[in-house]
Design a protein around this motif. Structure first.
Motif, PDB file in Angstrom:
ATOM      1  N   ASN A   1       0.844  -1.197   0.000  1.00  0.00           N
ATOM      2  CA  ASN A   1       0.000   0.000   0.000  1.00  0.00           C
ATOM      3  C   ASN A   1       0.873   1.238   0.000  1.00  0.00           C
ATOM      4  O   ASN A   1       2.041   1.194   0.379  1.00  0.00           O
ATOM      5  CB  ASN A   1      -0.888   0.025   1.256  1.00  0.00           C
ATOM      6  N   VAL A   2       0.263   2.353  -0.384  1.00  0.00           N
ATOM      7  CA  VAL A   2       0.989   3.614  -0.374  1.00  0.00           C
ATOM      8  C   VAL A   2       0.059   4.728   0.095  1.00  0.00           C
ATOM      9  O   VAL A   2      -1.122   4.754  -0.270  1.00  0.00           O
ATOM     10  CB  VAL A   2       1.583   3.942  -1.763  1.00  0.00           C
ATOM     11  N   ILE A   3       0.588   5.582   0.925  1.00  0.00           N
ATOM     12  CA  ILE A   3      -0.096   6.813   1.300  1.00  0.00           C
ATOM     13  C   ILE A   3       0.568   7.900   0.469  1.00  0.00           C
ATOM     14  O   ILE A   3       1.768   8.146   0.619  1.00  0.00           O
ATOM     15  CB  ILE A   3       0.048   7.128   2.799  1.00  0.00           C
ATOM     16  N   HIS A   4      -0.195   8.506  -0.430  1.00  0.00           N
ATOM     17  CA  HIS A   4       0.314   9.608  -1.257  1.00  0.00           C
ATOM     18  C   HIS A   4      -0.446  10.854  -0.821  1.00  0.00           C
ATOM     19  O   HIS A   4      -1.663  10.917  -0.983  1.00  0.00           O
ATOM     20  CB  HIS A   4       0.081   9.308  -2.740  1.00  0.00           C
ATOM     21  N   GLU A   5       0.269  11.794  -0.238  1.00  0.00           N
ATOM     22  CA  GLU A   5      -0.392  12.956   0.352  1.00  0.00           C
ATOM     23  C   GLU A   5       0.427  14.216   0.127  1.00  0.00           C
ATOM     24  O   GLU A   5       1.656  14.166   0.105  1.00  0.00           O
ATOM     25  CB  GLU A   5      -0.579  12.719   1.857  1.00  0.00           C
ATOM     26  N   ASN A   6      -0.276  15.320  -0.022  1.00  0.00           N
ATOM     27  CA  ASN A   6       0.324  16.638   0.030  1.00  0.00           C
ATOM     28  C   ASN A   6      -0.165  17.243   1.336  1.00  0.00           C
ATOM     29  O   ASN A   6      -1.355  17.493   1.501  1.00  0.00           O
ATOM     30  CB  ASN A   6      -0.083  17.486  -1.174  1.00  0.00           C
ATOM     31  N   SER A   7       0.739  17.415   2.278  1.00  0.00           N
ATOM     32  CA  SER A   7       0.387  17.823   3.636  1.00  0.00           C
ATOM     33  C   SER A   7       0.654  19.300   3.866  1.00  0.00           C
ATOM     34  O   SER A   7       1.642  19.844   3.372  1.00  0.00           O
ATOM     35  CB  SER A   7       1.209  17.034   4.653  1.00  0.00           C
ATOM     36  N   LEU A   8      -0.218  19.905   4.672  1.00  0.00           N
ATOM     37  CA  LEU A   8      -0.066  21.303   5.071  1.00  0.00           C
ATOM     38  C   LEU A   8       0.492  21.368   6.487  1.00  0.00           C
ATOM     39  O   LEU A   8      -0.017  20.680   7.390  1.00  0.00           O
ATOM     40  CB  LEU A   8      -1.420  22.017   5.019  1.00  0.00           C
ATOM     41  N   PHE A   9       1.506  22.205   6.676  1.00  0.00           N
ATOM     42  CA  PHE A   9       2.129  22.400   7.983  1.00  0.00           C
ATOM     43  C   PHE A   9       2.075  23.876   8.347  1.00  0.00           C
ATOM     44  O   PHE A   9       2.220  24.743   7.481  1.00  0.00           O
ATOM     45  CB  PHE A   9       3.590  21.924   7.947  1.00  0.00           C
ATOM     46  N   VAL A  10       1.848  24.158   9.615  1.00  0.00           N
ATOM     47  CA  VAL A  10       1.808  25.525  10.130  1.00  0.00           C
ATOM     48  C   VAL A  10       2.568  25.570  11.451  1.00  0.00           C
ATOM     49  O   VAL A  10       2.867  24.529  12.033  1.00  0.00           O
ATOM     50  CB  VAL A  10       0.349  26.022  10.331  1.00  0.00           C
ATOM     51  N   LYS A  11       2.811  26.771  11.917  1.00  0.00           N
ATOM     52  CA  LYS A  11       3.434  26.907  13.235  1.00  0.00           C
ATOM     53  C   LYS A  11       2.353  27.124  14.288  1.00  0.00           C
ATOM     54  O   LYS A  11       1.402  27.872  14.078  1.00  0.00           O
ATOM     55  CB  LYS A  11       4.432  28.059  13.244  1.00  0.00           C
ATOM     56  N   GLU A  12       2.526  26.428  15.389  1.00  0.00           N
ATOM     57  CA  GLU A  12       1.632  26.559  16.548  1.00  0.00           C
ATOM     58  C   GLU A  12       2.511  26.424  17.790  1.00  0.00           C
ATOM     59  O   GLU A  12       3.334  25.501  17.863  1.00  0.00           O
ATOM     60  CB  GLU A  12       0.557  25.465  16.518  1.00  0.00           C
ATOM     61  N   ASN A  13       2.348  27.317  18.741  1.00  0.00           N
ATOM     62  CA  ASN A  13       3.177  27.313  19.956  1.00  0.00           C
ATOM     63  C   ASN A  13       4.673  27.331  19.619  1.00  0.00           C
ATOM     64  O   ASN A  13       5.473  26.616  20.224  1.00  0.00           O
ATOM     65  CB  ASN A  13       2.839  26.116  20.850  1.00  0.00           C
TER      66      ASN A  13
END
Length: 121
Positions: A100-112
Motif C-alpha cells: 500500500n501507499v499513502i500519497h499525500e500533500n500535507s499542510l504544515f503551520v506553526k503553533e506554539n
C-alpha cells in the motif's frame, strides 16, 4: 540504528532530535520526516504533539492509530516535493500481505512556536 525516514542517516543524527525536542524542527519537511519515523516506531505521543490542536486525533483515535501502526510493516518514505509549508510524499507499507501507499500533500503551520501537521490538501 538507521533512521526510518532516510536509511542513509542514523536515527540519532536525524529524527531522534525532533522526537526529543519538537522545537528543534526547522522546516515542514523535517517535521514530516520525523512524523513518518514516529509512525514506524509507534511513537504516538510525538504524533499527537506534532499535530495541530484543531485537527489532533482524540484519545480513542490515538489508540486506533497505535494499533494500526503496529499492525503494518513500513517500507520506505519518498519525499516528492517540499515548499514553504507543504510536503508531498509517498509512504509505502505492507498491510495484510498487500503493498500500500499513502500519497499525500500535507499542510504544515506553526503553533506554539513550532511546526505542526495541520491537514492533507
Amino acid at each position: 540504528m538507521k533512521c526510518p525516514c532516510n536509511p542513509s542517516k542514523l536515527y540519532k543524527d536525524c529524527c531522534k532530535k525532533a522526537h526529543q525536542n519538537i522545537h528543534s524542527v526547522t522546516t515542514p519537511e523535517i517535521l514530516m520526516r520525523s512524523r513518518y519515523s514516529a509512525f514506524v516506531m509507534a511513537n504516538i505521543d510525538y504524533l499527537q504533539k506534532s499535530h495541530h490542536s484543531s485537527t489532533r486525533p482524540s484519545n480513542f483515535e490515538k489508540k486506533e492509530i497505535l494499533a494500526w501502526t503496529k499492525s503494518v510493516e513500513w517500507l520506505k518514505l519518498n519525499v516528492l516535493q517540499s515548499t514553504e509549508n507543504t510536503v508531498e510524499f509517498k509512504a509505502f507499507f505492507y498491510e495484510n500481505s498487500s503493498l500500500n501507499v499513502i500519497h499525500e500533500n500535507s499542510l504544515f503551520v506553526k503553533e506554539n512556536d513550532h511546526w505542526v501537521y495541520k491537514s492533507a490538501l
